[in-house]
Design an enzyme around this catalytic site. Structure first.
Site, PDB file in Angstrom:
ATOM      1  N   HIS A  54       6.986   0.517   0.399  1.00 29.37           N
ATOM      2  CA  HIS A  54       7.478  -0.846   0.616  1.00 29.37           C
ATOM      3  C   HIS A  54       8.855  -0.814   1.278  1.00 29.37           C
ATOM      4  CE1 HIS A  54       4.887  -1.438  -3.093  1.00 29.37           C
ATOM      5  NE2 HIS A  54       4.362  -2.317  -2.278  1.00 29.37           N
ATOM      6  N   GLY A 174       1.630  -2.618   5.920  1.00 25.32           N
ATOM      7  CA  GLY A 174       1.507  -1.158   5.993  1.00 25.32           C
ATOM      8  C   GLY A 174       0.173  -0.732   6.568  1.00 25.32           C
ATOM      9  N   ASP A 177      -3.011   0.118   4.227  1.00 20.95           N
ATOM     10  CA  ASP A 177      -4.147  -0.768   3.966  1.00 20.95           C
ATOM     11  C   ASP A 177      -4.756  -1.173   5.312  1.00 20.95           C
ATOM     12  OD1 ASP A 177      -3.922  -1.400   0.893  1.00 20.95           O
ATOM     13  OD2 ASP A 177      -1.894  -1.402   1.695  1.00 20.95           O
ATOM     14  N   LEU A 211       1.863   6.892  -1.025  1.00 20.58           N
ATOM     15  CA  LEU A 211       2.488   6.153  -2.124  1.00 20.58           C
ATOM     16  C   LEU A 211       1.717   4.869  -2.386  1.00 20.58           C
ATOM     17  CD1 LEU A 211       6.307   6.529  -1.467  1.00 20.58           C
ATOM     18  CD2 LEU A 211       4.772   7.992  -2.751  1.00 20.58           C
ATOM     19  N   SER A 212       1.602   4.546  -3.674  1.00 23.68           N
ATOM     20  CA  SER A 212       0.911   3.324  -4.084  1.00 23.68           C
ATOM     21  C   SER A 212       1.473   2.909  -5.445  1.00 23.68           C
ATOM     22  CB  SER A 212      -0.593   3.597  -4.218  1.00 23.68           C
ATOM     23  OG  SER A 212      -1.192   2.622  -5.037  1.00 23.68           O
ATOM     24  N   SER A 213       1.526   1.598  -5.664  1.00 26.99           N
ATOM     25  CA  SER A 213       2.026   1.115  -6.962  1.00 26.99           C
ATOM     26  C   SER A 213       1.143   1.606  -8.108  1.00 26.99           C
ATOM     27  CB  SER A 213       2.068  -0.411  -6.969  1.00 26.99           C
ATOM     28  OG  SER A 213       2.861  -0.865  -5.905  1.00 26.99           O
TER      29      SER A 213
HETATM   30  P1  AMP Z   1       1.181  -4.079  -1.996  1.00 28.69           P
HETATM   31  O1  AMP Z   1       2.409  -4.384  -2.791  1.00 28.69           O
HETATM   32  O2  AMP Z   1       0.405  -2.909  -2.493  1.00 28.69           O
HETATM   33  O3  AMP Z   1       0.352  -5.312  -1.729  1.00 28.69           O
HETATM   34  O4  AMP Z   1       1.711  -3.611  -0.571  1.00 28.69           O
HETATM   35  C1  AMP Z   1       2.581  -4.419   0.178  1.00 28.69           C
HETATM   36  C2  AMP Z   1       2.677  -3.848   1.564  1.00 28.69           C
HETATM   37  O5  AMP Z   1       3.186  -2.521   1.499  1.00 28.69           O
HETATM   38  C3  AMP Z   1       1.314  -3.765   2.261  1.00 28.69           C
HETATM   39  O6  AMP Z   1       1.454  -4.186   3.616  1.00 28.69           O
HETATM   40  C4  AMP Z   1       0.971  -2.318   2.154  1.00 28.69           C
HETATM   41  O7  AMP Z   1       0.140  -1.858   3.199  1.00 28.69           O
HETATM   42  C5  AMP Z   1       2.350  -1.683   2.239  1.00 28.69           C
HETATM   43  N1  AMP Z   1       2.318  -0.333   1.652  1.00 28.69           N
HETATM   44  C6  AMP Z   1       1.866   0.004   0.414  1.00 28.69           C
HETATM   45  N2  AMP Z   1       1.937   1.342   0.251  1.00 28.69           N
HETATM   46  C7  AMP Z   1       2.444   1.848   1.393  1.00 28.69           C
HETATM   47  C8  AMP Z   1       2.755   3.178   1.843  1.00 28.69           C
HETATM   48  N3  AMP Z   1       2.547   4.244   1.076  1.00 28.69           N
HETATM   49  N4  AMP Z   1       3.264   3.323   3.085  1.00 28.69           N
HETATM   50  C9  AMP Z   1       3.492   2.224   3.867  1.00 28.69           C
HETATM   51  N5  AMP Z   1       3.218   0.968   3.509  1.00 28.69           N
HETATM   52  C10 AMP Z   1       2.699   0.780   2.291  1.00 28.69           C
END
Ligand code: AMP
Length: 311
Positions: A54, A174, A177, A211-213
């Site tokens: 993020h 990102g 996704d 990386l992922s939440s």
């Molecule tokens: P999320 O909070 O998971 O909905 O992600 C919010 C944004 O962050 C989305 O556009 C995701 O694609 C992006 N994102 C999540 N993980 C990553 C990552 N490891 N690298 C780059 N962007 C990311």
């Protein structure tokens, strides 16, 4: 864009309602506009539990805009599993601290009732055949729910017509996704949203895990096993770079050696349409461009990843 963009170190303004968001955007844009010329407004939608992926999105958007809005909203509509929604990490205070360091101007953190005042919307967006494949096949309704919230957020953060100078409006997503990104580009095109969609590359751990939440739910053993995703993608990428036949089945076989990882799909697709590419099952040398899409389950955690080939 005025010269001082990217140099802010103040606490962001945290707003909870659409009305407060509009007022805050109008105020910040008016200040940016006082420098003359044009102004640039950036939006980074997130579900919070922020990590370096993020932060990379926010840093890119910060560098390109006068006014930067980051939204933090866990969108129930895109969860097809109630337990997954309940346990999704919610860490707003920590997120705001990260966003202060990253230079966000405004954090939009609405309650569900602010976004969906009548509960589930009556009028829905349909992600069509593309939304039913890959992630959509395992998570029915996920992409329709994602489009519902992104359409709203793009609308709620839109620059006001009253701004005294022309405003360039961009939203950042990102590449992690990939299917979401293709669908958002179609949303904007099909519904004529006046916003530029910008994509930002995947951020990984030093070992290669995207990386992922949700990674925080992996045990150390599971996180180690999950590296097979990166190993498998790298095997194919090396062959693509050498213009050799890809033999995807060799990469798929790596997953059989990792009992903790259950592969869902490993597909080579067109990067723009996500149509499956014929190279997938042929022995001909790779040429052109492709995107390798991967999804796997590790325990309760679903992981997705992708890598571009031929760039
Ligand atoms: P999320 O909070 O998971 O909905 O992600 C919010 C944004 O962050 C989305 O556009 C995701 O694609 C992006 N994102 C999540 N993980 C990553 C990552 N490891 N690298 C780059 N962007 C990311």
């Amino acid at each position: 864009m005025s010269n001082d963009a990217g140099k802010r170190n103040q606490e962001p303004l945290v707003v909870r309602t659409a009305r407060e968001l509009s007022a805050a955007i109008a105020d910040r844009l008016a200040r940016a506009a006082s420098a003359g010329g044009t102004a640039a407004l950036g939006l980074v939608p997130t579900m919070g539990a922020l990590h370096s992926g993020h932060e990379s999105l926010v840093a890119t958007a910060r560098a390109q805009n006068d006014v930067l809005v980051v939204s933090v909203f866990v969108n129930e509509l895109q969860f097809n599993d109630a337990a997954d929604f309940e346990r999704y990490p919610r860490t707003l205070d920590a997120d705001v601290r990260i966003l202060a360091r990253a230079g966000a101007d405004i954090v939009f953190a609405p309650e569900p009732g602010e976004i969906y005042p009548d509960g589930r919307p009556l009028v829905k967006l349909d992600s069509g055949a593309l939304g039913a494949k890959f992630e959509g096949a395992s998570r029915p309704g996920h992409f329709d729910g994602m489009l519902a919230v992104v359409a709203k957020l793009l609308h709620l953060a839109m620059p006001p017509a009253s701004c005294p100078v022309p405003v360039r409006y961009s939203a950042y997503f990102g590449q992690k996704d990939a299917q979401q990104l293709v669908l958002i580009n179609r949303l904007v095109k099909d519904l004529n949203y006046p916003v530029e969609i910008c994509s930002v590359p995947i951020i990984r751990t030093s070992e290669g895990l995207a990386l992922s939440s949700r990674n925080q739910f992996l045990t150390p053993e599971q996180a180690e096993a999950a590296l097979v995703i990166f190993r498998a993608m790298t095997m194919v990428k090396v062959r693509a770079d050498r213009h050799e036949p890809l033999f995807l089945e060799d990469a798929v076989a790596l997953f059989e050696e990792e009992p903790l990882v259950e592969l869902d799909y490993f597909e080579l697709v067109d990067p723009n349409t996500l149509q499956e590419l014929a190279f997938n099952c042929q022995e001909t040398p790779f040429a052109g461009e492709g995107l390798l899409l991967v999804a796997a389950k590790v325990g309760q955690v679903r992981l997705i990843d992708n890598t571009p080939l031929g760039y």
